[in-house]
Design a protein around this motif. Sequence first.
Motif, PDB file in Angstrom:
ATOM      1  N   PHE A 193       0.841  -1.194   0.000  1.00 18.75           N
ATOM      2  CA  PHE A 193       0.000   0.000   0.000  1.00 18.75           C
ATOM      3  C   PHE A 193       0.877   1.244   0.000  1.00 18.75           C
ATOM      4  O   PHE A 193       2.054   1.203   0.319  1.00 18.75           O
ATOM      5  N   GLU A 194       0.266   2.357  -0.363  1.00 19.81           N
ATOM      6  CA  GLU A 194       0.905   3.664  -0.265  1.00 19.81           C
ATOM      7  C   GLU A 194      -0.052   4.598   0.455  1.00 19.81           C
ATOM      8  O   GLU A 194      -1.226   4.679   0.102  1.00 19.81           O
ATOM      9  N   MET A 195       0.444   5.280   1.473  1.00 14.97           N
ATOM     10  CA  MET A 195      -0.342   6.293   2.167  1.00 14.97           C
ATOM     11  C   MET A 195       0.226   7.653   1.767  1.00 14.97           C
ATOM     12  O   MET A 195       1.419   7.902   1.937  1.00 14.97           O
ATOM     13  N   ARG A 196      -0.624   8.484   1.214  1.00 17.16           N
ATOM     14  CA  ARG A 196      -0.195   9.791   0.716  1.00 17.16           C
ATOM     15  C   ARG A 196      -1.254  10.836   0.992  1.00 17.16           C
ATOM     16  O   ARG A 196      -2.430  10.519   1.161  1.00 17.16           O
ATOM     17  N   LYS A 197      -0.821  12.090   0.983  1.00 14.04           N
ATOM     18  CA  LYS A 197      -1.768  13.189   1.056  1.00 14.04           C
ATOM     19  C   LYS A 197      -2.628  13.102  -0.204  1.00 14.04           C
ATOM     20  O   LYS A 197      -2.117  12.848  -1.293  1.00 14.04           O
ATOM     21  N   ASP A 198      -3.926  13.289  -0.043  1.00 12.66           N
ATOM     22  CA  ASP A 198      -4.866  13.132  -1.158  1.00 12.66           C
ATOM     23  C   ASP A 198      -4.989  14.451  -1.919  1.00 12.66           C
ATOM     24  O   ASP A 198      -6.056  15.045  -2.001  1.00 12.66           O
ATOM     25  N   ASP A 199      -3.872  14.897  -2.481  1.00 11.64           N
ATOM     26  CA  ASP A 199      -3.865  16.166  -3.200  1.00 11.64           C
ATOM     27  C   ASP A 199      -3.690  15.996  -4.712  1.00 11.64           C
ATOM     28  O   ASP A 199      -3.554  16.966  -5.439  1.00 11.64           O
ATOM     29  N   ARG A 200      -3.708  14.752  -5.173  1.00 10.58           N
ATOM     30  CA  ARG A 200      -3.523  14.493  -6.595  1.00 10.58           C
ATOM     31  C   ARG A 200      -4.749  13.853  -7.243  1.00 10.58           C
ATOM     32  O   ARG A 200      -4.798  13.707  -8.453  1.00 10.58           O
ATOM     33  N   GLY A 202      18.338   5.979  -8.150  1.00 11.29           N
ATOM     34  CA  GLY A 202      18.351   5.374  -9.483  1.00 11.29           C
ATOM     35  C   GLY A 202      17.394   4.202  -9.609  1.00 11.29           C
ATOM     36  O   GLY A 202      17.138   3.720 -10.708  1.00 11.29           O
ATOM     37  N   ARG A 203      16.845   3.753  -8.472  1.00 13.58           N
ATOM     38  CA  ARG A 203      15.902   2.627  -8.521  1.00 13.58           C
ATOM     39  C   ARG A 203      14.476   3.149  -8.646  1.00 13.58           C
ATOM     40  O   ARG A 203      14.088   4.098  -7.967  1.00 13.58           O
ATOM     41  N   VAL A 204      13.711   2.493  -9.516  1.00 14.53           N
ATOM     42  CA  VAL A 204      12.325   2.871  -9.787  1.00 14.53           C
ATOM     43  C   VAL A 204      11.489   1.598  -9.832  1.00 14.53           C
ATOM     44  O   VAL A 204      11.956   0.561 -10.308  1.00 14.53           O
ATOM     45  N   ALA A 205      10.269   1.668  -9.329  1.00 15.62           N
ATOM     46  CA  ALA A 205       9.334   0.535  -9.385  1.00 15.62           C
ATOM     47  C   ALA A 205       7.969   1.052  -9.812  1.00 15.62           C
ATOM     48  O   ALA A 205       7.568   2.149  -9.420  1.00 15.62           O
ATOM     49  N   LYS A 206       7.275   0.273 -10.614  1.00 15.98           N
ATOM     50  CA  LYS A 206       5.962   0.683 -11.121  1.00 15.98           C
ATOM     51  C   LYS A 206       4.872  -0.224 -10.560  1.00 15.98           C
ATOM     52  O   LYS A 206       5.014  -1.444 -10.557  1.00 15.98           O
ATOM     53  N   TYR A 207       3.791   0.409 -10.125  1.00 19.45           N
ATOM     54  CA  TYR A 207       2.660  -0.316  -9.535  1.00 19.45           C
ATOM     55  C   TYR A 207       1.356   0.305 -10.008  1.00 19.45           C
ATOM     56  O   TYR A 207       1.314   1.454 -10.431  1.00 19.45           O
ATOM     57  N   ARG A 208       0.276  -0.462  -9.876  1.00 20.60           N
ATOM     58  CA  ARG A 208      -1.065   0.016 -10.230  1.00 20.60           C
ATOM     59  C   ARG A 208      -1.901   0.077  -8.960  1.00 20.60           C
ATOM     60  O   ARG A 208      -1.818  -0.802  -8.106  1.00 20.60           O
ATOM     61  N   VAL A 209      -2.717   1.116  -8.828  1.00 17.25           N
ATOM     62  CA  VAL A 209      -3.622   1.274  -7.696  1.00 17.25           C
ATOM     63  C   VAL A 209      -4.811   0.346  -7.915  1.00 17.25           C
ATOM     64  O   VAL A 209      -5.486   0.411  -8.948  1.00 17.25           O
ATOM     65  N   GLN A 216     -12.364   7.390   6.408  1.00 16.62           N
ATOM     66  CA  GLN A 216     -12.976   6.075   6.241  1.00 16.62           C
ATOM     67  C   GLN A 216     -12.127   5.092   7.019  1.00 16.62           C
ATOM     68  O   GLN A 216     -10.932   4.986   6.797  1.00 16.62           O
ATOM     69  N   TRP A 217     -12.706   4.415   7.931  1.00 19.42           N
ATOM     70  CA  TRP A 217     -12.005   3.365   8.651  1.00 19.42           C
ATOM     71  C   TRP A 217     -10.728   3.853   9.316  1.00 19.42           C
ATOM     72  O   TRP A 217      -9.718   3.158   9.336  1.00 19.42           O
ATOM     73  N   GLY A 218     -10.740   5.092   9.805  1.00 23.69           N
ATOM     74  CA  GLY A 218      -9.601   5.601  10.563  1.00 23.69           C
ATOM     75  C   GLY A 218      -8.519   6.272   9.747  1.00 23.69           C
ATOM     76  O   GLY A 218      -7.462   6.597  10.277  1.00 23.69           O
ATOM     77  N   VAL A 219      -8.725   6.484   8.464  1.00 21.70           N
ATOM     78  CA  VAL A 219      -7.736   7.187   7.642  1.00 21.70           C
ATOM     79  C   VAL A 219      -7.764   8.663   8.012  1.00 21.70           C
ATOM     80  O   VAL A 219      -8.823   9.258   8.164  1.00 21.70           O
ATOM     81  N   MET A 220      -6.587   9.256   8.181  1.00 22.08           N
ATOM     82  CA  MET A 220      -6.506  10.669   8.550  1.00 22.08           C
ATOM     83  C   MET A 220      -7.182  11.537   7.489  1.00 22.08           C
ATOM     84  O   MET A 220      -7.095  11.230   6.296  1.00 22.08           O
ATOM     85  N   PRO A 221      -7.847  12.608   7.920  1.00 23.24           N
ATOM     86  CA  PRO A 221      -8.464  13.515   6.950  1.00 23.24           C
ATOM     87  C   PRO A 221      -7.421  14.003   5.948  1.00 23.24           C
ATOM     88  O   PRO A 221      -6.271  14.216   6.293  1.00 23.24           O
ATOM     89  N   GLU A 222      -7.826  14.168   4.718  1.00 28.32           N
ATOM     90  CA  GLU A 222      -6.992  14.655   3.624  1.00 28.32           C
ATOM     91  C   GLU A 222      -5.922  13.666   3.178  1.00 28.32           C
ATOM     92  O   GLU A 222      -5.004  14.019   2.438  1.00 28.32           O
ATOM     93  N   TYR A 223      -6.024  12.402   3.606  1.00 34.92           N
ATOM     94  CA  TYR A 223      -5.066  11.387   3.184  1.00 34.92           C
ATOM     95  C   TYR A 223      -5.776  10.245   2.500  1.00 34.92           C
ATOM     96  O   TYR A 223      -6.992  10.087   2.611  1.00 34.92           O
ATOM     97  N   THR A 224      -5.016   9.436   1.787  1.00 35.27           N
ATOM     98  CA  THR A 224      -5.545   8.266   1.123  1.00 35.27           C
ATOM     99  C   THR A 224      -4.596   7.094   1.330  1.00 35.27           C
ATOM    100  O   THR A 224      -3.378   7.293   1.420  1.00 35.27           O
ATOM    101  N   ILE A 225      -5.140   5.922   1.446  1.00 39.74           N
ATOM    102  CA  ILE A 225      -4.340   4.711   1.466  1.00 39.74           C
ATOM    103  C   ILE A 225      -4.718   3.927   0.223  1.00 39.74           C
ATOM    104  O   ILE A 225      -5.886   3.575   0.035  1.00 39.74           O
ATOM    105  N   SER A 226      -3.734   3.688  -0.620  1.00 36.48           N
ATOM    106  CA  SER A 226      -3.975   2.992  -1.877  1.00 36.48           C
ATOM    107  C   SER A 226      -3.330   1.612  -1.845  1.00 36.48           C
ATOM    108  O   SER A 226      -2.136   1.494  -1.562  1.00 36.48           O
TER     109      SER A 226
END
Length: 82
Positions: free
Chosen positions: A24-31, A54-61, A69-79
Amino acid sequence: MSKTYELKTWKPFFEAVINKDKTFEMRKDDRGFEVGDNLRLIEVEADKDLQPTGRVAKYRVTYILRGEQWGVMPEYTISAIK
């Protein structure tokens, strides 16, 4: 239509993702992340002015929890990522 986002990711978190310990990724939901979007995670050194390693990894949400929702901080998202 899916979008691709480039996200700087500190080395310990990047390692956990590529080792499949962190799915998962937890990020500010500004995008406006949406299911189906692509994340291009760029490993950076936290103690060196966020210099890329120099290392990069690609993932899909594959699933999203949004603020308060379910305890997620306001203005954040868990993907969920795969």
